[in-house]
Design a protein around this motif. Structure first.
Motif, short mmCIF file in Angstrom:
data_model
loop_
_atom_site.label_atom_id
_atom_site.label_comp_id
_atom_site.label_asym_id
_atom_site.label_seq_id
_atom_site.Cartn_x
_atom_site.Cartn_y
_atom_site.Cartn_z
N LEU A 6 -49.68 9.32 15.10
CA LEU A 6 -49.07 9.72 13.54
C LEU A 6 -49.73 9.94 13.10
O LEU A 6 -49.56 10.05 11.60
CB LEU A 6 -47.96 7.95 13.42
N HIS A 7 -50.91 10.40 12.78
CA HIS A 7 -52.21 10.15 12.73
C HIS A 7 -52.69 12.05 12.47
O HIS A 7 -53.81 11.61 13.79
CB HIS A 7 -52.93 9.58 12.01
N THR A 8 -52.54 13.35 12.35
CA THR A 8 -53.34 14.37 12.55
C THR A 8 -53.42 15.39 11.70
O THR A 8 -52.60 15.09 10.35
CB THR A 8 -52.40 14.87 14.38
N ASP A 38 -51.50 16.94 7.07
CA ASP A 38 -52.92 16.92 6.69
C ASP A 38 -53.54 16.35 5.27
O ASP A 38 -52.22 15.95 4.40
CB ASP A 38 -52.79 18.81 6.13
N HIS A 39 -54.50 17.10 4.78
CA HIS A 39 -55.01 15.81 3.36
C HIS A 39 -54.66 16.81 2.51
O HIS A 39 -55.15 18.19 1.86
CB HIS A 39 -56.57 16.55 3.45
N ASP A 40 -53.64 16.54 1.58
CA ASP A 40 -53.28 17.06 -0.10
C ASP A 40 -52.65 18.37 0.19
O ASP A 40 -52.60 19.38 -1.11
CB ASP A 40 -54.53 17.35 -0.85
N CYS A 63 -48.35 13.86 4.94
CA CYS A 63 -50.11 14.12 4.42
C CYS A 63 -50.69 12.80 3.96
O CYS A 63 -49.92 11.62 4.37
CB CYS A 63 -49.33 15.27 3.66
N GLU A 64 -52.23 13.07 4.12
CA GLU A 64 -52.59 11.83 4.28
C GLU A 64 -53.30 12.57 2.61
O GLU A 64 -53.64 13.61 2.14
CB GLU A 64 -53.82 12.26 5.00
N LEU A 65 -53.18 11.41 2.01
CA LEU A 65 -54.39 11.36 0.03
C LEU A 65 -54.82 9.98 0.47
O LEU A 65 -54.97 9.01 0.97
CB LEU A 65 -52.94 10.88 -0.76
N LEU A 74 -59.10 4.55 -0.58
CA LEU A 74 -58.77 4.07 0.24
C LEU A 74 -57.45 5.89 0.11
O LEU A 74 -56.92 5.95 -0.44
CB LEU A 74 -58.00 2.85 0.07
N HIS A 75 -57.46 5.44 1.99
CA HIS A 75 -56.41 6.69 2.11
C HIS A 75 -55.06 6.35 2.46
O HIS A 75 -54.63 5.37 3.17
CB HIS A 75 -56.69 8.14 3.79
N ILE A 76 -53.96 6.80 1.95
CA ILE A 76 -53.02 6.72 2.72
C ILE A 76 -51.82 7.50 3.59
O ILE A 76 -52.50 8.97 2.98
CB ILE A 76 -51.88 6.07 1.43
N ALA A 188 -53.99 4.18 5.63
CA ALA A 188 -54.83 4.63 6.65
C ALA A 188 -55.42 3.78 6.69
O ALA A 188 -56.87 3.10 6.67
CB ALA A 188 -54.36 6.22 6.39
N HIS A 189 -56.03 3.98 8.64
CA HIS A 189 -57.74 3.09 8.70
C HIS A 189 -57.39 2.57 8.46
O HIS A 189 -58.71 2.16 7.46
CB HIS A 189 -58.48 4.45 9.06
N PRO A 190 -56.64 1.04 8.00
CA PRO A 190 -57.30 0.01 7.58
C PRO A 190 -58.67 -0.72 7.40
O PRO A 190 -59.58 -1.57 6.81
CB PRO A 190 -56.30 -1.62 8.14
N SER A 245 -54.85 8.87 16.16
CA SER A 245 -55.73 9.07 16.27
C SER A 245 -56.84 9.70 15.52
O SER A 245 -57.84 9.64 15.40
CB SER A 245 -55.60 10.22 17.37
N ASP A 246 -56.37 10.11 13.95
CA ASP A 246 -57.00 10.89 13.12
C ASP A 246 -57.84 12.27 13.95
O ASP A 246 -58.88 12.21 13.44
CB ASP A 246 -57.52 10.13 12.52
N PHE A 247 -56.99 12.35 14.77
CA PHE A 247 -57.45 14.35 15.47
C PHE A 247 -57.25 15.54 14.22
O PHE A 247 -57.02 15.40 13.43
CB PHE A 247 -56.18 14.71 16.60
FE FE Z 1 -58.69 9.18 5.99
#
Ligand code: FE
Ligand code: AMP
Ligand code: ZN
Ligand code: FE
Length: 285
Positions: A6-8, A38-40, A63-65, A74-76, A188-190, A245-247
């Motif tokens: 759930l993180h790519t 994806d970021h933003d 998406c990741e912010l 931090l990232h969410i 994300a990635h706490p 994974s944050d692939f």
């Molecule tokens: Fe991140």
């Protein structure tokens, strides 16, 4: 046992692959579901959802912010994000615009440190939200550094010689935007919060009170011990859990889709529970 991821990231931010290609890879890796985060940007979501239907794998749009909370950054991850309202679209557009300003400053600072690259060259490496990994890739290919990690340590990271900050939303503002869209929001990635034990629990509780739904307990850089610690916090605070994974493909070559550095396994139950939680709130799944 098939797993999920759930993180790519795809090529519309700092990943290597087209969204459809990524979905194909996930299906071939035997995953039953994946989220594109994806970021933003939400640019890749339609393509990924379409590919999910073709490859018979469930795709969760997200998406990741990067957000700020006081002095903390931090990232969410926003999951189940679709048909964004104009306010969210505008906010994401502004974040991507601010990346350009920031990147130009980085390129200028690199120049002052004797590293000459053109911003056009950076742009030619990116097809969406332009980021530091794109710049790191150029430094790597030029032989300025030997690893992407070295690029961040020496130049691009917070302590690096060419660091420049980009605009980031406050946690409050980001949560207001994302919750209005019916997204489920995870920390994300706490482990990067840098807290342990009681302090970690209190911090997570604070974010829960602000509206964060859960935390990414399963993550490439988490040991089993750490994952269990986060699962326990989530249980205690009645929060949700996600995992990924944050692939990024070649931009983080040590990380593989679904399995991280080889040992990651995110159980399908994680997704089942998240969906159950959403159904309970009357949200689409
Ligand atoms: Fe991140
Ligand atoms: P940006 O979005 O441009 O601020 O770049 C941040 C992204 O760079 C993160 O989301 C990671 O994907 C990546 N990143 C951060 N630190 C490192 C590192 N030490 N080595 C490799 N990639 C990193
Ligand atoms: Zn990234
Ligand atoms: Fe990420």
């Amino acid at each position: 046992m098939p797993g999920i991821d759930l993180h790519t990231h795809s090529i519309v931010s700092d990943g290597q692959h087209r969204p459809a290609e990524l979905v194909d890879l996930a299906a071939k890796a035997g995953l039953s579901a994946m989220a594109l985060t994806d970021h933003d940007t939400m640019e890749g979501l339609e393509e990924a959802l379409e590919a999910g239907r073709t490859h018979n794998i469930e795709v969760i749009p997200g998406c990741e912010l990067a957000v700020v909370d006081g002095r903390r950054q931090l990232h969410i991850l926003a999951l189940w994000l679709r048909s964004p309202a104009l306010t969210l679209q505008k906010a994401l557009t502004a974040l991507r615009a601010s990346r350009h300003e920031r990147n130009r400053i980085i390129v200028e600072k690199l120049r002052q440190n004797g590293v000459n690259i053109e911003y056009d060259e950076v742009l030619s490496r990116a097809q969406g939200a332009v980021g530091r990994p794109h710049i790191a890739q150029i430094l790597l290919e030029r032989g300025v550094v030997r690893t992407s990690d070295e690029a961040f340590k020496k130049y691009l990271g917070r302590q690096g010689r060419a660091f420049a900050a980009k605009q980031e939303l406050s946690m409050d503002a980001a949560l207001a935007l994302l919750k209005a869209e019916g997204a489920t929001v995870m920390l994300a990635h706490p482990y990067l919060l840098g807290e342990n034990g009681k302090a970690m629990e209190e911090l997570v509780r604070r974010y829960h009170d602000m509206g964060v739904d859960g935390l990414e307990a399963y993550y490439t850089e988490h040991s089993t011990l750490r994952t269990n610690e986060y699962l326990q916090i989530a249980r205690k605070l009645e929060m949700q859990v996600s995992g990924g994974s944050d692939f990024h493909g070649k931009f983080k070559p040590q990380i593989q889709l679904g399995i991280g550095r080889g040992k990651l396994h995110v159980p399908e139950k994680v997704l089942d529970d998240l969906k159950e939680y959403r159904r309970g709130k009357g949200l689409w799944v």
